[in-house]
Design an enzyme around this catalytic site. Structure first.
Site, short mmCIF file in Angstrom:
data_model
loop_
_atom_site.label_atom_id
_atom_site.label_comp_id
_atom_site.label_asym_id
_atom_site.label_seq_id
_atom_site.Cartn_x
_atom_site.Cartn_y
_atom_site.Cartn_z
N GLY A 1 0.82 -1.21 0.00
CA GLY A 1 0.00 0.00 0.00
C GLY A 1 0.84 1.25 0.00
O GLY A 1 1.88 1.31 -0.64
N VAL B 1 2.53 4.80 2.15
CA VAL B 1 3.01 5.36 3.42
C VAL B 1 2.96 6.87 3.34
O VAL B 1 3.41 7.46 2.35
CB VAL B 1 4.46 4.91 3.74
CG1 VAL B 1 4.91 5.48 5.08
CG2 VAL B 1 4.58 3.40 3.73
N ASP C 1 14.71 -11.33 5.28
CA ASP C 1 14.52 -10.50 4.07
C ASP C 1 15.32 -9.21 4.17
O ASP C 1 14.82 -8.14 3.83
CB ASP C 1 13.02 -10.21 3.89
CG ASP C 1 12.70 -9.69 2.48
OD1 ASP C 1 13.51 -9.92 1.55
OD2 ASP C 1 11.64 -9.06 2.31
#
EC number: 2.7.11.24
Length: 371
Positions: free
Chosen positions: A49, A51, A163
């Site tokens: 999405g 920020v 990650d």
């Protein structure tokens, strides 16, 4: 009445009796508690999405608000969001991102979007590497030191990040670094393989490329080595097009593993596969990285080792001579208690996860919202 952002004229429209403000940011609706006021600006977007930066009117500090839209549409994404919230709330370290708030939804029954509020950072390491800003050996040392310092804390909580990459390392103008994006994290005792997400291939350790399921904290150290090399060369070390190419790039630099280095591979098929790959001698790292200081070269060689059991550990890396100007054991804390992933029940539905995230928002905001 509307609250206006002076910077780019984004207006906040009061909703739910004035307890919330709704902002339209490039077609994305942000509905946040009324304490989050202009100036509002978009600071990034990703698969999850968008920020935005806003100001907390109570503390006057600028914060980052990440909106995860339709967060409960599928179980994997919902689990990832819950995992990140729980982990970041558990962590308390200067080099790990912290959560300041989970915005409590106005109505539980209409809870679809999750808003995570965290400290606002200026940029990330990927942006800096790609920029034309000069970086000295001191910059390199300071970035890697902070990364290792944060990683020591994370690993001490029994957590693997899994990650690590430049875009997940957030920076401010003082070069302070914080590790972010714990959506893929796992405990060190778990052995499930990463079936849920495609982790960025370029920073993945050989044992993950070879589908090894019982990996260890050494996977994160490999990623740190890739990042160290990238800071100096300003190019990814191993930009593989696919897994086969990725493994070839790795062996072209660090050399093909001998049989003794393949002991960690339980699968005979995996060992056979590695043995039939083209054989490469190890490159001379000093020649391959002429702009890297000798200390950094030595540390890099100890991180980029095929056999994970022979790879340098995070505590050893902090004690490495290259880190000597910054290293202070008393300023490198560990986590007081290990993190537990017990909340992740295999049978959890999206509704179960929604309930848990709702409880997280109530923990930050115990006052009931206006319906």
């Amino acid at each position: 009445m509307s609250v206006e952002s002076a910077e780019n004229n984004i207006r906040g429209v009061p909703t739910h009796g004035g307890r919330y403000l709704q902002y339209n940011i490039y077609g994305n609706l942000f509905e946040v508690s009324r304490k989050y006021v202009p100036p509002i600006r978009s600071v990034g977007r990703g698969a999850y999405g968008i920020v935005c930066a806003a100001v907390n009117a109570e503390t006057r500090e600028e914060v980052a608000i990440k909106k995860i839209g339709n967060a409960f549409d599928n179980r994997i994404d919902a689990k990832r969001t819950l995992r990140e919230i729980k982990l970041l709330r558990h962590m308390d370290h200067e080099n790990v991102m912290s959560i300041k708030d989970i915005i409590r939804p106005p109505q539980k029954e209409n809870f679809n979007h999750v808003y995570i509020v965290s400290e606002l950072m200026d940029t990330d390491l990927h942006q800096i590497i790609r920029s034309n800003q000069p970086m000295t050996d001191d910059h390199c040392r300071y970035f890697v030191y902070q990364l290792l310092r944060g990683l020591k804390y994370v690993h001490s909580a029994n957590v693997l990040h899994r990650d690590l990459k430049p875009s997940n390392l957030l920076l401010n103008a003082n070069c302070d670094l914080k590790i972010g994006d714990f959506g893929l994290a796992r405990t060190t005792s778990e052995t499930d393989f990463m079936t849920e997400y495609v982790v960025t291939r370029w920073y993945r350790a050989p044992e993950l490329l070879l589908n090894c399921s019982d990996y260890t904290a050494a996977i994160d150290i490999w990623s740190v080595g890739c990042i160290l090399g990238e800071i100096v060369t300003r190019q990814p070390l191993f930009p593989g097009r696919d897994y086969v190419h990725q493994l070839r790039l790795v062996t072209e630099l660090i050399g093909s593993p001998d049989d003794a280095s393949l002991g960690f591979l339980r699968s005979e098929n995996a060992r056979r596969y590695v043995r039939q790959l083209p054989q490469y001698p190890k490159q001379n790292f000093s020649a391959r990285f002429p702009n890297m200081s000798p200390g950094a070269v030595d540390l890099l060689e100890k991180m980029l080792i095929f056999d994970p059991s022979k790879r340098i550990k995070v505590d050893e890396a902090l004690c490495h001579p290259y880190m000597a100007p910054l290293h202070d054991i008393n300023e490198e804390p560990v986590c007081a208690r290990p993190f537990s992933f017990d909340f992740e029940e295999p049978m959890f539905t999206e509704e179960d996860i929604k309930e848990l995230i709702w409880k997280e928002s109530v923990r930050f905001n115990p006052d009931p919202p206006i319906n």
